[in-house]
Design a protein around this motif. Structure first.
Motif, PDB file in Angstrom:
ATOM      1  N   PHE A  27       0.947  -1.337  -0.008  1.00 16.03           N
ATOM      2  CA  PHE A  27       0.041   0.005   0.129  1.00 16.03           C
ATOM      3  C   PHE A  27       0.912   1.221   0.029  1.00 16.03           C
ATOM      4  CE2 PHE A  27      -2.479  -3.258   1.996  1.00 16.03           C
ATOM      5  CZ  PHE A  27      -3.291  -3.479   1.107  1.00 16.03           C
ATOM      6  N   MET A  28       2.106   0.999  -0.417  1.00 11.09           N
ATOM      7  CA  MET A  28       2.881   2.204  -0.525  1.00 11.09           C
ATOM      8  C   MET A  28       2.757   2.951  -1.828  1.00 11.09           C
ATOM      9  SD  MET A  28       4.887   1.883   2.313  1.00 11.09           S
ATOM     10  CE  MET A  28       6.633   2.380   2.297  1.00 11.09           C
ATOM     11  N   ASP A  29       3.131   4.183  -2.075  1.00 13.12           N
ATOM     12  CA  ASP A  29       3.317   4.965  -3.446  1.00 13.12           C
ATOM     13  C   ASP A  29       3.825   4.059  -4.422  1.00 13.12           C
ATOM     14  OD1 ASP A  29       1.442   7.071  -2.448  1.00 13.12           O
ATOM     15  OD2 ASP A  29       3.100   8.396  -2.127  1.00 13.12           O
ATOM     16  N   ASP A  30       5.264   3.778  -3.974  1.00 11.81           N
ATOM     17  CA  ASP A  30       6.120   2.778  -4.921  1.00 11.81           C
ATOM     18  C   ASP A  30       5.829   1.368  -4.219  1.00 11.81           C
ATOM     19  OD1 ASP A  30       7.840   1.380  -6.216  1.00 11.81           O
ATOM     20  OD2 ASP A  30       9.525   2.394  -5.418  1.00 11.81           O
ATOM     21  N   PRO A  31       4.980   0.437  -4.699  1.00  9.03           N
ATOM     22  CA  PRO A  31       4.939  -0.910  -4.052  1.00  9.03           C
ATOM     23  C   PRO A  31       6.243  -1.478  -3.740  1.00  9.03           C
ATOM     24  CG  PRO A  31       3.356  -0.711  -6.057  1.00  9.03           C
ATOM     25  CD  PRO A  31       4.346   0.342  -6.068  1.00  9.03           C
ATOM     26  N   PHE A  32       7.478  -1.395  -4.378  1.00 10.79           N
ATOM     27  CA  PHE A  32       8.636  -1.928  -4.068  1.00 10.79           C
ATOM     28  C   PHE A  32       9.161  -1.429  -2.869  1.00 10.79           C
ATOM     29  CE2 PHE A  32       8.321  -3.848  -8.266  1.00 10.79           C
ATOM     30  CZ  PHE A  32       9.024  -5.267  -7.936  1.00 10.79           C
ATOM     31  N   SER A  33       8.951  -0.242  -2.632  1.00  8.73           N
ATOM     32  CA  SER A  33       9.526   0.342  -1.302  1.00  8.73           C
ATOM     33  C   SER A  33       9.144  -0.115  -0.007  1.00  8.73           C
ATOM     34  CB  SER A  33       9.121   1.927  -1.352  1.00  8.73           C
ATOM     35  OG  SER A  33       7.819   2.279  -0.980  1.00  8.73           O
ATOM     36  N   VAL A  34       8.228  -0.928   0.119  1.00  2.00           N
ATOM     37  CA  VAL A  34       8.030  -1.839   1.000  1.00  2.00           C
ATOM     38  C   VAL A  34       9.370  -2.609   1.377  1.00  2.00           C
ATOM     39  CG1 VAL A  34       6.757  -3.857   0.346  1.00  2.00           C
ATOM     40  CG2 VAL A  34       6.409  -2.896   2.639  1.00  2.00           C
ATOM     41  N   LEU A  35       9.626  -3.050   0.423  1.00  2.00           N
ATOM     42  CA  LEU A  35      11.133  -4.116   0.420  1.00  2.00           C
ATOM     43  C   LEU A  35      12.391  -3.221   1.407  1.00  2.00           C
ATOM     44  CD1 LEU A  35      11.011  -5.382  -3.123  1.00  2.00           C
ATOM     45  CD2 LEU A  35      10.039  -6.381  -0.952  1.00  2.00           C
ATOM     46  N   GLU A  36      12.263  -1.914   1.599  1.00  2.00           N
ATOM     47  CA  GLU A  36      13.187  -1.305   2.395  1.00  2.00           C
ATOM     48  C   GLU A  36      13.196  -1.386   3.772  1.00  2.00           C
ATOM     49  OE1 GLU A  36      12.985   2.770   0.810  1.00  2.00           O
ATOM     50  OE2 GLU A  36      12.876   2.287  -1.099  1.00  2.00           O
ATOM     51  N   TYR A  37      11.892  -1.900   3.981  1.00  2.00           N
ATOM     52  CA  TYR A  37      11.838  -2.223   5.705  1.00  2.00           C
ATOM     53  C   TYR A  37      11.921  -3.667   5.826  1.00  2.00           C
ATOM     54  CZ  TYR A  37      10.289   2.436   4.589  1.00  2.00           C
ATOM     55  OH  TYR A  37      10.259   3.900   4.239  1.00  2.00           O
ATOM     56  N   SER A  38      12.547  -3.750   7.164  1.00  4.06           N
ATOM     57  CA  SER A  38      12.719  -5.300   7.659  1.00  4.06           C
ATOM     58  C   SER A  38      13.330  -5.277   9.006  1.00  4.06           C
ATOM     59  CB  SER A  38      13.898  -5.760   6.595  1.00  4.06           C
ATOM     60  OG  SER A  38      13.936  -7.301   7.028  1.00  4.06           O
ATOM     61  N   PRO A  39      12.684  -6.096   9.628  1.00  2.15           N
ATOM     62  CA  PRO A  39      11.543  -6.892   9.570  1.00  2.15           C
ATOM     63  C   PRO A  39      10.269  -5.954   9.322  1.00  2.15           C
ATOM     64  CG  PRO A  39      12.010  -7.127  11.661  1.00  2.15           C
ATOM     65  CD  PRO A  39      12.846  -6.170  11.088  1.00  2.15           C
ATOM     66  N   LEU A  40       9.295  -6.408   8.487  1.00  2.00           N
ATOM     67  CA  LEU A  40       7.892  -5.867   8.562  1.00  2.00           C
ATOM     68  C   LEU A  40       7.136  -6.201   9.942  1.00  2.00           C
ATOM     69  CD1 LEU A  40       6.986  -6.515   4.894  1.00  2.00           C
ATOM     70  CD2 LEU A  40       7.359  -4.357   6.146  1.00  2.00           C
ATOM     71  N   LEU A  41       6.428  -5.546  10.702  1.00  2.00           N
ATOM     72  CA  LEU A  41       5.856  -5.769  11.866  1.00  2.00           C
ATOM     73  C   LEU A  41       4.354  -6.243  11.874  1.00  2.00           C
ATOM     74  CD1 LEU A  41       7.372  -2.525  13.602  1.00  2.00           C
ATOM     75  CD2 LEU A  41       8.221  -4.911  13.460  1.00  2.00           C
ATOM     76  N   ASN A  42       4.033  -7.066  12.951  1.00  2.00           N
ATOM     77  CA  ASN A  42       2.682  -7.353  13.233  1.00  2.00           C
ATOM     78  C   ASN A  42       1.835  -6.254  13.710  1.00  2.00           C
ATOM     79  OD1 ASN A  42       2.838  -7.747  15.947  1.00  2.00           O
ATOM     80  ND2 ASN A  42       3.336  -9.914  15.831  1.00  2.00           N
TER      81      ASN A  42
END
Length: 166
Positions: A27-42
């Motif tokens: 749901f990011m403006d650039d869908p691939f930018s979610v990959l810049e964050y690790s780990p993703l959280l619950n």
């Protein structure tokens, strides 16, 4: 340790094949930018998913993650909502908002009468829609545009909606 201020950024969708790959709705403006964050959280702010590989396929992210070796494991996490700590994101520009900032805001019509409350912001492919739960009656969607939402006041936690076109 304080609980992080979480921003909903992605959701696990369906399995893609048998080897643990799955579709990730970003749901990011650039869908691939979610990959810049690790780990993703619950939703509790705990580490939930570490993406190890990603590719684009027909406008969708196909990913592989640690601890998700096969289709059965994907089925166990299907629907998982993923978040990042707000402190990791840049401040939004003027006339840009994080969905989490809008949810819960009171909605007023252009005459100043309270209409209801923002329950969610959805996008089914044709633009952002504000889900408003009125004071009475069923919820309704309103296209999130300058014409329909002429004012957003983050400090007062309120929006003004123009309902003349409904």
């Amino acid at each position: 340790m304080t609980k992080p201020d979480l921003i909903f950024v992605a959701q696990v969708s369906a399995a893609n094949g048998l080897q643990g790959e799955f579709k990730l709705l970003s749901f990011m403006d650039d869908p691939f930018s979610v990959l810049e964050y690790s780990p993703l959280l619950n939703e509790k702010g705990e580490p939930a998913l570490v993406i190890t590989k990603a590719r684009e396929h027909k406008g969708t992210l196909i990913v592989k993650a640690e601890g998700v070796p096969d289709r059965t494991a994907v089925d166990r996490i299907k629907g998982l909502k993923l978040y990042i700590d707000r402190s990791e994101l840049p401040e939004p520009e003027d006339d840009e908002y994080y969905i989490s900032d809008l949810i819960g805001m009171k909605a007023f019509d252009t005459a100043g009468n309270e209409v209801g409350r923002v329950m969610n912001v959805d996008n089914f492919g044709a633009g952002d829609l504000i889900d408003i739960k009125p004071l009475e009656g069923p919820s309704f969607y309103l296209l999130f545009s300058d014409e329909n939402v002429p004012e957003v006041d983050l400090d007062a936690k309120r929006i003004v909606v123009d309902l003349t076109g409904i």
